[in-house]
Design an enzyme around this catalytic site. Structure first.
Site, PDB file in Angstrom:
ATOM      1  CG  ASP A   1      -1.951   0.941   1.385  1.00 26.08           C
ATOM      2  OD1 ASP A   1      -1.697   2.095   1.026  1.00 26.08           O
ATOM      3  OD2 ASP A   1      -3.053   0.628   1.876  1.00 26.08           O
TER       4      ASP A   1
ATOM      5  NE  ARG B   1      -6.522 -12.073   9.170  1.00 26.50           N
ATOM      6  CZ  ARG B   1      -5.756 -11.013   8.942  1.00 26.50           C
ATOM      7  NH1 ARG B   1      -5.346 -10.755   7.716  1.00 26.50           N
ATOM      8  NH2 ARG B   1      -5.413 -10.202   9.914  1.00 26.50           N
TER       9      ARG B   1
END
Ligand code: XMP
Ligand code: MG
Length: 176
Positions: free
Chosen positions: A104, A166
């Protein structure tokens, strides 16, 4: 649509598209590392599904180990990076491939690379499922990238929103 805690996410990348792309990355790694025995360092927790799908497609003689580190709280990068936890292998003379879920800002990967380079491996490359080029603050050299995505928060396929999501077998995105 899928709701996690207080937020509703839209479908983003399907399981088939993810797994087809991971097979392409695996094919690249197989040809780049032919005749070598790389050490994969999987960054937990987020990379666990990506790593398992990737290595299932890699018939090379290789080793797989796991580290933990975390820089994220909810949906914003804190920029604070912890030490690597759990790396017991000697890295001298090893061809290391780091497996990460997402790059990111690049702060986590930058820190991790500094720590890994200090252990004197022969080579280090990065395989990341996702990359947000617009969010980058510390540019890092990414050899294997699954998907370049816009600067939006995503969950699924190993990635979580405050601990949840997840296990989703596809990727979902928070609408703007
Ligand atoms: P940086 O900013 O250091 O971030 O490159 C890397 C770590 O932050 C997490 N991360 C995300 N997790 N959805 C998530 O579930 C996202 O959109 C997202 N963006 C960053 C991730 O753990 C990564 O290792
Ligand atoms: Mg996370």
């Amino acid at each position: 649509m899928i709701t996690i805690h207080d937020k509703t996410f839209s479908p983003f990348i399907s399981r088939d598209d993810i797994e087809n792309r991971i097979a392409e990355l695996a094919a690249q790694i197989n040809s780049d590392y032919e005749g070598r025995s790389p050490l994969f360092i999987v960054v937990l927790n987020g990379a666990f599904l990506f790593a398992s799908e990737l290595v299932k497609n890699i018939p090379l003689s290789c080793e797989i180990t796991f580290v933990r580190l975390s820089s994220y709280t909810a949906t914003e990068s804190t920029g604070k990076v912890r030490q690597i936890i759990g790396l017991e292998e000697k890295l001298t003379n090893r061809d290391v491939i780091i497996i990460e879920d997402i790059v990111d800002t690049g702060l986590t990967m930058h820190q991790l690379l500094l720590q890994i380079h200090a252990l004197k491996p022969l080579s280090v490359e990065i395989a990341t499922l996702l990359h947000k080029p617009e969010a980058i603050k510390k540019p890092v050299d990414l050899r294997y990238v699954g998907f370049e995505i816009p600067n939006r928060f995503v969950v699924g396929y190993g990635l979580d929103y405050d601990g949840v999501g997840r296990n989703l077998n596809a990727l979902y995105v928070l609408p703007e």
